[in-house]
Design an enzyme around this catalytic site. Structure first.
Site, mmCIF file in Angstrom:
data_model
loop_
_atom_site.group_PDB
_atom_site.id
_atom_site.type_symbol
_atom_site.label_atom_id
_atom_site.label_comp_id
_atom_site.label_asym_id
_atom_site.label_seq_id
_atom_site.Cartn_x
_atom_site.Cartn_y
_atom_site.Cartn_z
ATOM 1 N N THR A 27 15.745 6.514 -9.605
ATOM 2 C CA THR A 27 15.027 7.761 -9.910
ATOM 3 C C THR A 27 13.550 7.576 -9.578
ATOM 4 O O THR A 27 13.016 6.477 -9.719
ATOM 5 C CB THR A 27 15.215 8.099 -11.407
ATOM 6 O OG1 THR A 27 16.587 8.400 -11.625
ATOM 7 C CG2 THR A 27 14.366 9.301 -11.827
ATOM 8 N N THR A 30 10.197 7.178 -4.776
ATOM 9 C CA THR A 30 10.670 6.207 -3.778
ATOM 10 C C THR A 30 12.193 6.263 -3.686
ATOM 11 O O THR A 30 12.759 6.271 -2.577
ATOM 12 C CB THR A 30 10.205 4.777 -4.150
ATOM 13 O OG1 THR A 30 8.870 4.842 -4.654
ATOM 14 C CG2 THR A 30 10.267 3.855 -2.957
ATOM 15 N N ASP A 85 7.433 0.739 -11.406
ATOM 16 C CA ASP A 85 6.018 1.059 -11.621
ATOM 17 C C ASP A 85 5.139 -0.185 -11.491
ATOM 18 O O ASP A 85 3.988 -0.087 -11.094
ATOM 19 C CB ASP A 85 5.847 1.719 -12.990
ATOM 20 C CG ASP A 85 6.685 2.984 -13.066
ATOM 21 O OD1 ASP A 85 6.501 3.857 -12.201
ATOM 22 O OD2 ASP A 85 7.562 3.079 -13.937
ATOM 23 N N LYS A 95 9.406 -0.187 -15.576
ATOM 24 C CA LYS A 95 9.932 1.054 -15.025
ATOM 25 C C LYS A 95 9.861 2.119 -16.114
ATOM 26 O O LYS A 95 9.608 1.820 -17.270
ATOM 27 C CB LYS A 95 11.397 0.869 -14.590
ATOM 28 C CG LYS A 95 11.503 -0.010 -13.346
ATOM 29 C CD LYS A 95 12.933 -0.219 -12.889
ATOM 30 C CE LYS A 95 13.757 1.017 -12.706
ATOM 31 N NZ LYS A 95 13.161 2.042 -11.833
ATOM 32 N N GLU A 104 18.620 3.908 -15.833
ATOM 33 C CA GLU A 104 18.302 2.945 -14.758
ATOM 34 C C GLU A 104 18.734 1.541 -15.159
ATOM 35 O O GLU A 104 19.275 0.782 -14.341
ATOM 36 C CB GLU A 104 16.796 2.966 -14.462
ATOM 37 C CG GLU A 104 16.354 4.244 -13.774
ATOM 38 C CD GLU A 104 14.854 4.394 -13.645
ATOM 39 O OE1 GLU A 104 14.420 5.224 -12.836
ATOM 40 O OE2 GLU A 104 14.115 3.704 -14.354
#
Ligand code: A5P
Length: 224
Positions: A27, A30, A85, A95, A104
């Site tokens: 998600t 990117t 991140d 993240k 995720e």
């Protein structure tokens, strides 16, 4: 510029997808590049099935004509491709700025390999350098989780969106914790998860198999 680099990293990742694979779809911006590029390959005849990490990624996969599957049918995925991140030199991650951290992490844990794609601005010497640590908690416990995190140091607040609490795809709140630099990612991940009411955190220690980063001077690949 960074969006261009994100696309370059995603292009590199899509080359790893082979016929017959079960693919985890991350998600974020990117991962969205990856899903669109994967869609192009599917329309050209690639036969794969995917499990998305958010409702947004499910919708994008649907638009792209990518067939989805479930853990009931496929409890093990071959490869998940997701963004991050922050990425440490040990390939530990933060993240969840996009709020999809729990799904995720579930999809990553079910995957044989996890490939992270980032622009090189996400590479840090230590986690906590440039971003908060997102923590998903059930709404009933969110204020108590904020207090616990603040006791450990730094500031914490429930994420807001359009003047209300942001609500994840799982119906939970996300707390953004400005903790500062993280000494030991695995220990911190376990410590946060042990707080009652916490579902999980955006610290992903020891989960990424490989990281592809794209920068102005080219592509770099790091393997665990
Ligand atoms: C989503 O919850 C996040 O974990 C994203 O993977 C992360 O925020 C990276 O997003 P971008 O690719 O948009 O930078």
């Amino acid at each position: 510029m960074s969006d261009h680099l994100k696309r370059i990293a995603a292009q590199e990742a899509v080359r790893e997808i082979r016929d017959g694979m079960i693919v985890g779809l991350g998600t974020g911006s990117t991962a969205a590049h990856f899903i669109r590029l994967l869609g192009e390959r599917v329309r050209a005849g690639l036969n794969i099935r995917a499990i998305p990490t958010s409702e947004n990624s499910a919708a994008l996969a649907h638009e792209e004509g990518i067939a989805l599957t479930t853990f009931e049918q496929h409890p093990t995925l071959d490869l998940t491709v997701d963004g991050a991140d922050e990425v440490s030199p040990e390939l530990d991650l933060i993240k969840g700025l996009g709020g999809a951290l729990v799904r995720e992490k579930v999809v990553a844990h079910a995957s044989r390999r996890v490939l992270i794609v980032v622009d090189e601005g996400k590479l840090v010497d230590r986690l906590g350098t440039r971003t908060v640590i997102p923590v998903e908690a059930i709404p009933f416990a969110a204020d108590l989780v904020v207090l616990q995190l603040q006791k450990w140091g730094g500031s914490a607040s429930i994420r807001q969106k359009n003047g209300r609490h942001f609500i994840s795809d799982n119906g939970n709140c996300v707390i953004d914790w400005s903790h500062g630099l993280v000494d030991n990612a695995l220990e911190m991940e376990k410590r946060i998860k042990a707080v009652t009411g916490v579902v999980d955190s955006g610290i992903f220690a020891g989960i990424a198999s490989s990281v592809i980063s794209a920068g102005p001077s080219g592509i770099r690949r790091m393997d665990r």
